[in-house]
Design an enzyme around this catalytic site. Structure first.
Site, PDB file in Angstrom:
ATOM      1  N   TYR A 132      44.479  38.375  28.645  1.00  0.00           N
ATOM      2  CA  TYR A 132      43.661  37.179  28.504  1.00  0.00           C
ATOM      3  C   TYR A 132      42.351  37.555  27.840  1.00  0.00           C
ATOM      4  O   TYR A 132      41.891  38.698  27.917  1.00  0.00           O
ATOM      5  CB  TYR A 132      43.450  36.478  29.853  1.00  0.00           C
ATOM      6  CG  TYR A 132      42.095  36.670  30.490  1.00  0.00           C
ATOM      7  CD1 TYR A 132      41.021  35.844  30.145  1.00  0.00           C
ATOM      8  CD2 TYR A 132      41.882  37.652  31.450  1.00  0.00           C
ATOM      9  CE1 TYR A 132      39.776  36.022  30.739  1.00  0.00           C
ATOM     10  CE2 TYR A 132      40.660  37.826  32.045  1.00  0.00           C
ATOM     11  CZ  TYR A 132      39.603  37.002  31.686  1.00  0.00           C
ATOM     12  OH  TYR A 132      38.372  37.179  32.262  1.00  0.00           O
ATOM     13  N   PHE A 187      37.658  36.028  40.015  1.00  0.00           N
ATOM     14  CA  PHE A 187      39.053  36.444  39.849  1.00  0.00           C
ATOM     15  C   PHE A 187      39.143  37.807  39.168  1.00  0.00           C
ATOM     16  O   PHE A 187      39.922  38.670  39.577  1.00  0.00           O
ATOM     17  CB  PHE A 187      39.797  35.390  39.032  1.00  0.00           C
ATOM     18  CG  PHE A 187      41.247  35.690  38.796  1.00  0.00           C
ATOM     19  CD1 PHE A 187      42.228  35.174  39.637  1.00  0.00           C
ATOM     20  CD2 PHE A 187      41.655  36.474  37.715  1.00  0.00           C
ATOM     21  CE1 PHE A 187      43.570  35.441  39.409  1.00  0.00           C
ATOM     22  CE2 PHE A 187      42.991  36.752  37.488  1.00  0.00           C
ATOM     23  CZ  PHE A 187      43.948  36.238  38.331  1.00  0.00           C
ATOM     24  N   ASP A 188      38.329  38.030  38.125  1.00  0.00           N
ATOM     25  CA  ASP A 188      38.369  39.293  37.375  1.00  0.00           C
ATOM     26  C   ASP A 188      38.089  40.500  38.255  1.00  0.00           C
ATOM     27  O   ASP A 188      38.837  41.481  38.267  1.00  0.00           O
ATOM     28  CB  ASP A 188      37.329  39.271  36.247  1.00  0.00           C
ATOM     29  CG  ASP A 188      37.708  38.352  35.118  1.00  0.00           C
ATOM     30  OD1 ASP A 188      37.951  37.149  35.382  1.00  0.00           O
ATOM     31  OD2 ASP A 188      37.763  38.824  33.976  1.00  0.00           O
ATOM     32  N   THR A 189      36.972  40.430  38.989  1.00  0.00           N
ATOM     33  CA  THR A 189      36.584  41.541  39.848  1.00  0.00           C
ATOM     34  C   THR A 189      37.615  41.759  40.942  1.00  0.00           C
ATOM     35  O   THR A 189      38.022  42.899  41.224  1.00  0.00           O
ATOM     36  CB  THR A 189      35.213  41.278  40.481  1.00  0.00           C
ATOM     37  OG1 THR A 189      34.238  41.081  39.456  1.00  0.00           O
ATOM     38  CG2 THR A 189      34.783  42.439  41.356  1.00  0.00           C
TER      39      THR A 189
END
Length: 253
Positions: free
Chosen positions: A95, A188-190
């Site tokens: 993404y 969400f990424d972390t």
């Protein structure tokens, strides 16, 4: 072209009528010229109320073999990625942000170790010694403070940059990790990277050329508070069971 490998590139969007079409055109041209695998661009629209749905559907109709459009009725970048990744049958899912703030030259170095099976989770790192970054002093300080806090709470973590909007994951890892990520938004990424390391994955980091988007939609204070709550939750519950049932649902954070 290696037809045995399929790669999905997800672009999560919310009210991006200005940037969506030129970004998809640029990404499509890059993939045609540089990606030796079967690929698809997935526009993951999380509840846009401008012309984004119209543009996304038109692009998917124009290039049905290369562009797909999915629509969620609730906001949240994490929610959009959860749906796009878990419903994908690609071997590798990536993404990137719609503004393409990360230069596309890092894309093949990001996904190649995953295609080869050497890693299962990869991320761009703006804090890599070889990265070249252009951003305001304020954003630089905030980013470094945040990543320092991540290190304080998780001193064994090995990745440098938790928040770069440029990541990739194998289908195997996505099926195991994404259902354990509770956050539906920016954290969400972390959480994905921390859950990956908690479950024994080594995160592959690549240097990037990155420029700040002055029109960013990120609300810094609200996002910072959300991130701090999320960090404490991930530290307190290091091995949660899978909780995913519906990308449109809410989960306690």
């Amino acid at each position: 072209m290696d037809r045995s490998v399929r790669v999905d590139v997800v672009i999560p969007v919310y009210n991006e009528e200005r940037d969506l079409e030129p970004s998809v055109q640029k990404l499509r041209a890059f993939l045609q010229a540089n990606c030796p695998y079967r690929w698809r661009i997935v526009i993951a629209d999380n509840a846009s109320v401008d012309r984004t749905p119209e543009i996304g559907r038109r692009l998917a109709a124009q290039w049905p073999e290369e562009v797909a459009y999915i629509r969620l009725n609730r906001k949240g970048r994490g929610r959009a990625l959860r749906k796009a990744w878990l419903e994908s049958d690609a071997d590798v899912m990536a993404y990137m942000d719609v503004d393409l703030s990360t230069d596309l030259s890092a894309f093949m170095p990001l996904i190649q170790p995953l295609v080869e099976g050497r890693y299962h989770v990869a991320t761009g790192s703006r804090l890599h010694p070889q990265s070249r970054i252009t951003r305001s002093l304020k954003r630089e300080i905030i980013s470094r403070i945040y990543n320092f806090i991540v290190w304080l709470l998780f001193p064994r973590r090995r990745f440098r940059d938790a928040q770069c909007g440029f990541k990739a994951i194998t289908r195997q890892a996505a099926q195991e990790l994404v259902p354990r990520v509770a956050n539906q938004s920016w954290f969400f990424d972390t959480e994905l990277l921390l859950r990956a390391e908690q479950r024994g994955y080594t995160v592959w980091e690549v240097p990037v050329i990155w420029r700040e988007d002055p029109d960013t939609r990120v609300k810094i204070l609200r996002t910072a508070l959300e991130d701090l709550r999320g960090l404490w939750r991930v530290r307190r519950i290091p091995d949660p069971p899978p909780i995913y049932t519906d990308p449109e649902a809410d989960y306690p954070d």
